[in-house]
Scaffold this motif. Structure first.
Motif, PDB file in Angstrom:
ATOM      1  N   PHE A 143      39.069  49.091  13.147  1.00 28.69           N
ATOM      2  CA  PHE A 143      38.713  48.651  14.495  1.00 28.69           C
ATOM      3  C   PHE A 143      37.628  49.554  15.070  1.00 28.69           C
ATOM      4  CE2 PHE A 143      42.197  45.701  16.150  1.00 28.69           C
ATOM      5  CZ  PHE A 143      42.640  45.354  14.879  1.00 28.69           C
ATOM      6  N   GLN A 171      36.651  50.801  20.943  1.00 32.55           N
ATOM      7  CA  GLN A 171      37.779  50.365  20.125  1.00 32.55           C
ATOM      8  C   GLN A 171      38.755  49.534  20.958  1.00 32.55           C
ATOM      9  OE1 GLN A 171      39.610  53.477  17.854  1.00 32.55           O
ATOM     10  NE2 GLN A 171      41.371  52.245  17.265  1.00 32.55           N
ATOM     11  N   SER A 211      40.158  45.715  20.223  1.00 35.84           N
ATOM     12  CA  SER A 211      41.581  45.393  20.195  1.00 35.84           C
ATOM     13  C   SER A 211      41.907  44.247  21.148  1.00 35.84           C
ATOM     14  CB  SER A 211      42.409  46.634  20.570  1.00 35.84           C
ATOM     15  OG  SER A 211      42.210  47.672  19.629  1.00 35.84           O
ATOM     16  N   ARG A 224      43.589  40.701  20.172  1.00 28.72           N
ATOM     17  CA  ARG A 224      44.841  40.298  20.813  1.00 28.72           C
ATOM     18  C   ARG A 224      44.690  38.928  21.474  1.00 28.72           C
ATOM     19  NH1 ARG A 224      45.669  44.598  23.300  1.00 28.72           N
ATOM     20  NH2 ARG A 224      44.936  44.082  25.403  1.00 28.72           N
ATOM     21  N   GLN A 266      45.985  49.287  10.353  1.00 32.39           N
ATOM     22  CA  GLN A 266      46.152  47.868  10.620  1.00 32.39           C
ATOM     23  C   GLN A 266      45.627  47.101   9.409  1.00 32.39           C
ATOM     24  OE1 GLN A 266      47.618  46.485  13.187  1.00 32.39           O
ATOM     25  NE2 GLN A 266      47.191  47.555  15.094  1.00 32.39           N
TER      26      GLN A 266
END
Length: 289
Positions: free
Chosen positions: A18, A29, A33, A37, A55
């Motif tokens: 990420f 970052q 994210s 999401r 991840q």
């Protein structure tokens, strides 16, 4: 669902994290994210599994990435091919190994720019194995490399442009002997065995039972030539006609192999990509030399 989120997902996989994706895209970052999401919420699935501190893309994530790549390709093609010469505008991203960059590529690209003055061309350099991976990731439109030493999957294609023989390259001051004698007599500058050409050289040496006195290992043909120029040893490399004629002015070239081994140099690309007509123009220009 946004194109931006799909580009972010692709960048995460290409860059490896990420944080690295954020650096590539100019995002924090946290912003990366948030985009992932939101994409997960819209799709109703999670795309990544946490493994330790990492991840990792899961099954649903791989499916979404594959479908997203198709959507991004179609989106990027919206403006291509519009108008009579539309597909020959914009930017062409290609890669080429050192031997191609220092020989035929210059005249090829000069001819291409004369025909299509609005075209912008970016050329990346690297080893064949690395450049092939950059085509497969979608980072480059096409690459001029050594023919892959593995099966070519159906979604990619190969076009041979030239068959290049291998030579022992030595300083002009050294007495010319057979290829085996020169390799056994003088320190040997080896090409990185990760390179497909390096693998072919190693296989031929083993087949003939030739054990060289290895001085160093390099991943650059240019660096290997510099070592030979300083009389530090001899090396083996494949050379096209133009490059061989040029190097004969400063080096001794002794055919390598019994019989002489060759490699194919050509174009590796994805099937059906948006810049394929332009890559064909590169192929045509190369063959016209």
């Amino acid at each position: 669902m946004s194109i931006k989120a799909l580009r972010t997902l692709r960048a995460i996989i290409q860059q490896g994290s990420f944080a690295a994706a954020g650096e590539k895209l100019g995002l924090t970052q946290a912003a990366v994210s948030i985009q992932i999401r939101q994409l997960e919420e819209q799709l109703g699935v999670t795309l990544f599994d946490r493994v330790g501190r990492n991840q990792v893309l899961n099954h649903d994530g791989r499916v979404v990435l594959e479908r997203g790549e198709q959507i991004l390709d179609m989106y990027d093609q919206l403006g291509h091919g519009l108008g009579h010469e539309g597909q020959f505008k914009g930017e062409l991203l290609i890669g080429a190994v050192f031997s191609v960059q220092t020989a035929a590529l210059g005249p090829v690209l000069a001819g291409l720019r004369d025909r299509y003055p609005q075209l912008k061309i970016k050329v990346m350099r690297g080893m064949s194995i690395d450049l092939a991976e950059r085509v497969e990731s979608g980072e480059l439109d096409a690459v001029l490399i050594t023919e892959p030493q593995r099966k070519i999957l159906e979604q990619y294609e190969w076009t041979t442009l030239e068959c290049e023989p291998f030579y022992v390259v030595a300083h002009k001051d050294l007495p010319v002997q057979s290829d085996a004698e020169m390799i056994r007599t003088y320190p040997f500058v080896r090409l990185d065995p990760r390179a497909w050409a390096g693998t072919m050289i190693d296989n031929e040496l083993r087949r003939r039972g030739i054990t060289p006195d290895e001085m160093m290992e390099l991943d650059s043909l240019q660096a290997a030539l510099m070592m030979v120029e300083q009389k530090l040893g001899v090396t083996v490399m494949a050379l096209g006609k133009r490059k061989a004629e040029y190097l004969r002015q400063a080096f001794s070239l002794v055919p390598f192999g019994d019989p002489v081994i060759h490699r194919n140099v050509g174009v590796y690309q994805r099937r059906g990509h948006s810049r394929k007509a332009l890559v064909q123009a590169v192929i045509d220009e190369y063959r016209s030399l």
